[in-house]
Enzyme design. Structure first.
Site, PDB file in Angstrom:
ATOM      1  N   ASP A 118      71.304 -32.774  24.697  1.00 34.87           N
ATOM      2  CA  ASP A 118      70.486 -32.326  25.848  1.00 34.87           C
ATOM      3  C   ASP A 118      69.352 -33.767  26.233  1.00 34.87           C
ATOM      4  OD1 ASP A 118      71.268 -29.678  26.094  1.00 34.87           O
ATOM      5  OD2 ASP A 118      69.649 -29.260  24.568  1.00 34.87           O
ATOM      6  N   ASP A 137      73.821 -26.263  30.903  1.00 33.36           N
ATOM      7  CA  ASP A 137      72.916 -25.159  30.827  1.00 33.36           C
ATOM      8  C   ASP A 137      72.611 -24.912  32.404  1.00 33.36           C
ATOM      9  OD1 ASP A 137      72.926 -25.281  28.092  1.00 33.36           O
ATOM     10  OD2 ASP A 137      71.061 -26.646  28.132  1.00 33.36           O
TER      11      ASP A 137
END
Length: 156
Positions: A118, A137
């Site tokens: 991330d 995401d």
């Protein structure tokens, strides 16, 4: 081929996700320190997500990793089955492709690293958001939202 849009949207989402992670994590080396893009609105901040979206249900066990891979693959198969049982609009096929491509991007991370890479952090208006996420995401969320909102409910 009726499902060509699903394939291309999925491939694009997958490649955009993987290329962005490679560039930000390995080339820009965000793990060495945060990168202010448009602070505080957009900051690149390194994260290792061992849970699901936005760091929920964190688990460090290898079993949790494989369960999450299995759940992601089951969701991809479920979306494919659902889209074959209805008469999907082009928008539904596009959204299904985004969801599947994003999910597979995160699966590849779990296979390669044991966690999902991330790097996106967004804050605004005096609210400091501690969570990091990635483009997969975003694709998963947008794809799922689009499928729910624009399901035409017509069986094939």
């Amino acid at each position: 081929m009726r499902y060509r849009l699903l394939l291309w949207a999925g491939l694009a989402a997958f490649l955009i996700d993987q290329i962005s992670k490679y560039l930000v994590v390995h080339v820009m080396r965000v793990a060495d320190g945060e990168i202010d893009v448009l602070p505080p609105l957009l900051v690149f901040k390194y994260g290792e997500n061992r849970g699901i979206n936005f760091g929920l249900f964190q688990g460090n066990s290898d079993a949790a990793r494989w369960v999450l891979i299995g759940v992601s693959l089951a969701i991809c198969i479920g979306v494919l089955i659902w889209l074959r049982r209805v008469t999907p609009s082009k928008f539904m096929l596009f959204c299904g492709g985004l969801l599947i491509g994003g999910a597979l991007g995160n699966v590849v991370d779990r296979l390669l690293y044991g966690y999902v890479l991330d790097f996106l952090n967004m804050s605004c208006c005096g609210i400091n958001n501690p969570f990091v996420f990635n483009l997969a995401d975003v694709f998963i969320f947008a794809g799922a939202l689009g499928l729910v909102l624009f399901d035409n409910k017509k069986p094939s």
